[in-house]
Design a protein around this motif. Sequence first.
Motif: not given
Length: 160
Positions: A130-148
């Motif tokens: 549940x915690x993992x899926x909440x992280x994925x739903x949080x928009x973390x991929x935008x932060x990772x992609x744009x940050x990298x």
Amino acid sequence: MNRIRETAIEADPRLPVIRTTRDFTATPEQLFRAHTDPALFARWVGPSAMTTRIEHWDARTGGSWRYVSERDGTEYWFHGCFHEVRPDRMVQTFTFEGDPEGVALETLWFQDLGGGRTRLRAQSLVDSFEGRDAMLRSGMEVGIDEGYAKLERMLIDDAA
């Protein structure tokens, strides 16, 4: 939930783990420094629309860190501990202070691909699916992609 892009983001179906992989035009030493030097880290981490300020940064085995990212007057605080810091691998905890019970154990590997290229692999282990899926739903991929993407540009620009 697999995402295919310059940064590959995968959720392990058997464990509450998120794995990311991205290749950079940089040496392992450059990537390691960008993850351990607070001034450099603040320049690239997170989404493009956010700015980051380091409150505390002690990037050594046994050290700790805390920073705030801000967008439109809203602050998002994060903190953690460096469990192991060495040129080829870092192990740290990561906590978003808006969810203080959601601690992730993160491991980063800096793999030399030769020719001035490095593969950065990261793994984040949380305490539940549940915690993992909440992280994925949080928009973390935008932060990772744009940050990298910012990190890649910073490394290229600073090398020029």
